[in-house]
Design a protein around this motif. Structure first.
Motif, short mmCIF file in Angstrom:
data_model
loop_
_atom_site.label_atom_id
_atom_site.label_comp_id
_atom_site.label_asym_id
_atom_site.label_seq_id
_atom_site.Cartn_x
_atom_site.Cartn_y
_atom_site.Cartn_z
N GLU A 192 -3.95 3.41 -6.00
CA GLU A 192 -4.81 2.67 -6.92
C GLU A 192 -6.14 2.38 -6.22
O GLU A 192 -6.19 2.16 -5.02
N GLN A 248 8.33 4.22 -5.36
CA GLN A 248 6.89 4.21 -5.14
C GLN A 248 6.49 3.21 -4.08
O GLN A 248 7.14 2.20 -3.90
N GLN A 277 1.04 -6.88 2.28
CA GLN A 277 2.21 -6.22 2.84
C GLN A 277 2.47 -4.91 2.11
O GLN A 277 2.49 -4.85 0.89
N PHE A 278 2.65 -3.86 2.94
CA PHE A 278 3.01 -2.56 2.39
C PHE A 278 4.50 -2.58 2.10
O PHE A 278 5.29 -2.93 2.97
N VAL A 279 4.89 -2.25 0.87
CA VAL A 279 6.32 -2.20 0.54
C VAL A 279 6.63 -0.87 -0.14
O VAL A 279 5.81 -0.32 -0.88
N LYS A 280 7.83 -0.39 0.13
CA LYS A 280 8.21 0.89 -0.45
C LYS A 280 9.71 0.86 -0.64
O LYS A 280 10.45 1.15 0.29
N PRO A 281 10.16 0.46 -1.83
CA PRO A 281 11.60 0.40 -2.05
C PRO A 281 12.20 1.79 -1.86
O PRO A 281 11.53 2.78 -2.15
N ARG A 303 1.59 -5.36 -1.69
CA ARG A 303 1.58 -6.71 -2.28
C ARG A 303 0.49 -7.50 -1.57
O ARG A 303 0.29 -7.36 -0.37
N THR A 345 -0.10 -7.04 -7.01
CA THR A 345 0.57 -5.89 -6.40
C THR A 345 -0.14 -4.62 -6.82
O THR A 345 -0.36 -4.41 -8.02
N PHE A 346 -0.54 -3.84 -5.86
CA PHE A 346 -1.26 -2.60 -6.15
C PHE A 346 -0.37 -1.40 -5.83
O PHE A 346 0.30 -1.37 -4.79
N LYS A 347 -0.39 -0.43 -6.74
CA LYS A 347 0.34 0.81 -6.50
C LYS A 347 -0.44 1.64 -5.50
O LYS A 347 -1.67 1.66 -5.55
N PHE A 356 3.90 0.36 -2.75
CA PHE A 356 2.98 -0.66 -3.27
C PHE A 356 2.39 -1.44 -2.10
O PHE A 356 2.97 -1.46 -1.01
#
Lengths: 405, 187
Positions: free
Chosen positions: B58, B34, B26-30, B38, B53-55, B36
């Motif tokens: 990365e 940044q 899952q693409f997450v972006k608070p 997951r 979890t990858f930034k 990430f």
């Protein structure tokens, strides 16, 4: 002999039989001398001897017997040139599983109408600012699409914030906007590079009032849309949207769900966001939505700092079942501090090798002339629609997702 | 190298020296933060799953995996020998590595062998194999319509539940994915 009247399928179903009728739709099925026509919100069987290719748009005339159309004659209006349905075609996308996505689009239209009703009843003015702007914002984690061929340089707006604040400064104290926003590199279950944003501002009000607006808006829209239920299901979690929603500070949330201090962690941006994403966000808004408030000052963005504690930004976000729904501010109106932040963001962007967007001087000019103190909030409409309709991804509730363009 | 934007279901990546398959992402972006991705990853050797979890931006190393179609030759001590019919390369897999697959091997059976950095880590038999019944209770005439089944032991030692009409010497089509009887094979 005059032609029998033409009825939409759902109207035809309530018609007294027998009656001569005409009905139009798409031929989607065939069995035992009958063909099935599918219209906007239903399907009907028509007795028919003639041949028509699958997927044809047809008008059938015949006699309605209360259940089916008998002795039908088909007029082919348009026939597909390729096998029907195409697996990646628009018919398959919208009509799959009993027209699931077509139903989402109808539900979406109702939700948009309820959103507008909410703001119109509260004397907000709906505005439409340009999608093409001289500066898309300098936020370190937002990337914009430059517009090829624009002279002077233009970008697709990542949010309408600068332009809406200019309208506030121009003397429109309550405004809202429903429209597209564009963010490069954002793609996923809850992200589309082009998505719909609801943004609203209230002069002379602060973030507390905007949080109240938010929960009232979502509850009003949920009541007004198809199911009318205030309890929604997201990934198997039941969330009750009834106000008031939970409110907790970033510090409280980090202490509670990760056992660490957000203030301390905020020195290291990477560590902060990792904990937020892995441990905090998934726990937020699970039984009822939650507002995260009082962000570290380094993450203020365009929010003012708390006048009583300048380590804290007057900013909030709402979460539903771990998914972010909106981001709001008590707005920064000090032009000097605003210019400092934008200049600092430009320098950081340059140092990180990111595109350096210009400073929007008209926006700063509006702050210099004086913008009224105000609260503002930006809410992801596609996510709200997804929640209220029980869809799995925002690609299911937008008219056409980017991947299908 | 893969970018985080390449992450999709079943992508095979190298994590801490182990080959892993992406089972969920899952693409997450608070907000104002940044981006990430997951993920849940399944270790292809141990079968364990873990969260990572990858930034965004990365890099992820691809796992050096190769799938080869090989032919079963013969049993050799505690293992089974397979041959690549193109290169004549031979590989021995232990019975432990083979697990239940050992029951589906006849001379010449073609299997798909997954190699990680040149070493076999998995083997997939054909979806269907035909095995001869070596031992089963005699069936009862006239009872072929009932649902009752009985066990039958096949030539490889595999035990399968079969309808009562199956007799010793019958050839059975077996679905290797479920280990169940499909039909009596003609000829």
């Amino acid at each position: 002999m005059s032609k029998p009247p033409r009825y939409p399928i759902e109207v035809l179903r309530r018609l007294d039989a027998p009656a001569p009728v005409r009905v139009s739709g798409r031929l989607t099925s065939r069995a035992d001398g009958f063909v099935q026509l599918r219209g906007a919100t239903g399907a009907i069987w028509v007795e028919c001897a003639g041949e028509a290719p699958m997927g044809s748009w047809v008008t059938a005339s015949g006699e309605w017997n209360g259940e089916r159309v008998l002795a039908g004659r088909l007029q082919i209006l348009n026939a597909p040139r390729v096998p029907f349905p195409q697996p990646d075609g628009d018919w398959a996308r919208l009509q799959d599983a009993d027209g699931r996505r077509a139903g989402y689009l109808r539900g979406r239209a109702l939700i948009l109408r309820e959103i507008r009703r909410f703001f119109d009843e509260r004397a907000f003015v709906e505005v439409q600012t340009p999608a093409m702007v001289p500066s898309p914002g300098l936020d370190l984690h937002l990337d914009a699409f430059p517009v090829a061929g624009a002279e002077p340089a233009r970008y697709l707006a990542t949010s309408p914030e600068y332009q809406m604040k200019r309208l506030l400064a121009g003397g429109l104290p309550r405004i809202y906007q429903l429209g597209p926003a564009f963010r490069r590199g954002e793609r996923g279950t809850h992200h589309e590079p082009c998505f719909s944003m609801l943004e609203w501002y209230r002069a002379f009000h602060g973030s507390v009032d905007l949080m109240n607006d938010t929960e009232e808006l979502v509850a009003a829209v949920a009541r007004g849309c198809s199911s009318g239920s205030l309890v929604i299901e997201v990934d198997g979690t039941h969330v009750n949207l009834t106000p008031p929603w939970e409110r907790l500070t970033v510090e409280q949330a980090f202490q509670r769900y990760a056992g660490v201090s957000a203030q301390r962690l905020a020195q290291d941006e990477d560590a902060f966001f990792r904990v937020l994403v892995e441990q905090v966000e998934p726990q937020l808004g699970r039984l009822r939505p939650a507002f995260l408030t009082a962000y570290p000052a380094s993450m203020a963005s365009l929010a003012r700092l708390d006048p009583k504690n300048t380590a804290i930004a007057d900013r909030f976000e709402a979460y539903v079942a771990g998914i972010e729904l909106c981001n709001g501010f008590g707005e920064l109106i000090d032009p000097v501090e605003q210019r400092e932040r934008l200049t600092r963001d430009q320098a950081t962007r340059r140092a990180r090798g990111l595109p350096v967007y210009p400073i929007d001087e008209r926006f700063l000019g509006a702050l210099e002339e004086g913008m009224p103190p105000a609260g503002g909030n930006a809410l992801g409409v596609d996510r709200l629609v997804m929640f209220l309709l029980g869809a799995d991804s925002i690609a299911d509730v937008v008219a056409i997702p980017d991947s299908m363009l | 190298m893969y970018e985080t934007s390449d992450i999709k279901k079943n992508l095979k990546v190298l994590i801490d020296g182990q080959p892993c398959a992406v089972v969920w992402h899952q693409f997450v972006k608070p907000g104002k933060g940044q981006a990430f991705t997951r993920t849940k990853l399944k270790n292809m050797i141990t079968g364990n799953t873990m969260d990572r979890t990858f930034k965004s931006g990365e890099k992820l190393a691809p796992a050096d995996l190769e799938e080869r179609t090989m032919q079963y030759l013969y049993a050799d001590g505690d293992g089974r020998v397979f041959m690549d019919t193109g290169t004549y390369d031979q590989i021995t897999l232990s019975n432990e590595q083979l697990g239940e697959t050992a029951f589906f091997l006849l001379d010449g059976t073609e299997v798909s062998i997954l190699l990680f950095e040149g070493n076999p880590i998995g083997v997939t038999p054909p979806n269907f194999v035909v095995l001869e019944v070596k031992e089963t209770e005699p069936g009862f005439k006239g009872d072929t319509s009932s649902n009752t089944t009985k066990p039958a032991i096949c030539e490889t030692g595999f035990t399968v539940n079969v309808p009562l009409f199956v007799e010793e010497g019958d050839k059975l089509k077996i679905d290797t994915r479920t280990g169940s009887y499909v039909e009596r094979s003609k000829g």
